[in-house]
Design an enzyme around this catalytic site. Structure first.
Site, PDB file in Angstrom:
ATOM      1  N   HIS A 125       0.836  -1.201   0.000  1.00  0.00           N
ATOM      2  CA  HIS A 125       0.000   0.000   0.000  1.00  0.00           C
ATOM      3  C   HIS A 125       0.867   1.245   0.000  1.00  0.00           C
ATOM      4  CE1 HIS A 125       0.741  -1.202   4.179  1.00  0.00           C
ATOM      5  NE2 HIS A 125       0.771   0.085   4.462  1.00  0.00           N
TER       6      HIS A 125
ATOM      7  N   HIS B 149       0.803   5.386   1.028  1.00  0.00           N
ATOM      8  CA  HIS B 149       0.144   6.440   1.809  1.00  0.00           C
ATOM      9  C   HIS B 149       0.175   7.763   1.044  1.00  0.00           C
ATOM     10  CE1 HIS B 149       0.404   4.292   5.824  1.00  0.00           C
ATOM     11  NE2 HIS B 149       1.377   3.666   5.185  1.00  0.00           N
TER      12      HIS B 149
HETATM   13  P1  AMP Z   1       1.773   0.596   7.282  1.00  0.00           P
HETATM   14  O1  AMP Z   1       2.174   0.865   8.678  1.00  0.00           O
HETATM   15  O2  AMP Z   1       2.546   1.316   6.239  1.00  0.00           O
HETATM   16  O3  AMP Z   1       1.659  -0.881   7.047  1.00  0.00           O
HETATM   17  O4  AMP Z   1       0.346   1.237   7.125  1.00  0.00           O
HETATM   18  C1  AMP Z   1      -0.833   0.604   7.455  1.00  0.00           C
HETATM   19  C2  AMP Z   1      -1.853   1.687   7.564  1.00  0.00           C
HETATM   20  O5  AMP Z   1      -3.114   1.084   7.526  1.00  0.00           O
HETATM   21  C3  AMP Z   1      -1.766   2.518   8.840  1.00  0.00           C
HETATM   22  O6  AMP Z   1      -1.609   3.879   8.510  1.00  0.00           O
HETATM   23  C4  AMP Z   1      -3.097   2.241   9.530  1.00  0.00           C
HETATM   24  O7  AMP Z   1      -3.585   3.391  10.147  1.00  0.00           O
HETATM   25  C5  AMP Z   1      -3.968   1.797   8.385  1.00  0.00           C
HETATM   26  N1  AMP Z   1      -5.030   0.881   8.700  1.00  0.00           N
HETATM   27  C6  AMP Z   1      -5.000  -0.201   9.499  1.00  0.00           C
HETATM   28  N2  AMP Z   1      -6.186  -0.829   9.502  1.00  0.00           N
HETATM   29  C7  AMP Z   1      -6.999  -0.117   8.673  1.00  0.00           C
HETATM   30  C8  AMP Z   1      -8.348  -0.267   8.248  1.00  0.00           C
HETATM   31  N3  AMP Z   1      -9.136  -1.250   8.683  1.00  0.00           N
HETATM   32  N4  AMP Z   1      -8.855   0.655   7.386  1.00  0.00           N
HETATM   33  C9  AMP Z   1      -8.079   1.670   6.948  1.00  0.00           C
HETATM   34  N5  AMP Z   1      -6.803   1.860   7.303  1.00  0.00           N
HETATM   35  C10 AMP Z   1      -6.269   0.966   8.157  1.00  0.00           C
END
Ligand code: AMP
Length: 144
Positions: free
Chosen positions: A107, A109
């Site tokens: 993903h 950001h």
């Molecule tokens: P990373 O730390 O780069 O793996 O980012 C994961 C991101 O996913 C974090 O910014 C979380 O806030 C976000 N996240 C986790 N669970 C969810 C969810 N159910 N819906 C939307 N965002 C999420």
């Protein structure tokens, strides 16, 4: 988790893609899904993920998927700018736990920034879902 590992089809983003978990969706095409981060580091924090992928991180993704993913990221980032008028936009992506990765479906950001507004902590503080829906509608309306 390190850079090595096996894709877990039960990860939260895979479940969102399959419609098993709710998300506040912003944009979708054949290749990518964009939705609001529920623990936003800034107002309008949006995530873009590849839809047809079992890559846990950027290094594992196929070359064929990288182009459409990054096209989606640019498209959504432009819509974030048009909708929210930030002073800057961070586009970032983490690979492996030591780099800050917490969800193991690739993903990207998109984090809008405003002068004088500090960045929130990564993955902390759940947003109000109604507020996220409003932001998603604003961003979605600016997708070109
Ligand atoms: P990373 O730390 O780069 O793996 O980012 C994961 C991101 O996913 C974090 O910014 C979380 O806030 C976000 N996240 C986790 N669970 C969810 C969810 N159910 N819906 C939307 N965002 C999420």
């Amino acid at each position: 988790m390190s850079l090595d590992g096996t894709y877990d089809p039960g990860n939260i983003f895979a479940r969102i893609l399959r419609g098993e978990m709710p998300s506040v969706r912003v944009f979708e095409d054949d290749h990518v899904l964009a939705f609001m981060d529920v623990f936003p580091q800034a107002r309008g924090h949006t995530l873009v993920i590849p839809k047809h992928s079992t890559a846990r991180n950027f290094l594992e993704e196929t070359p064929e998927n990288i182009g459409p993913l990054m096209e989606g990221v640019q498209r959504v980032a432009k819509a974030v700018r048009a909708a929210l008028n930030p002073d800057g936009i961070v586009i970032t992506q983490f690979n492996g736990s030591p780099a800050g990765q917490t969800v193991y479906h690739l993903h990207v950001h998109i984090i809008p920034r405003w002068e004088g507004v500090a960045l929130g902590r990564h993955g902390e503080g759940m947003a109000d879902v109604e507020e996220l829906k409003g932001l998603a509608a604003q961003i979605s309306a600016k997708i070109a």
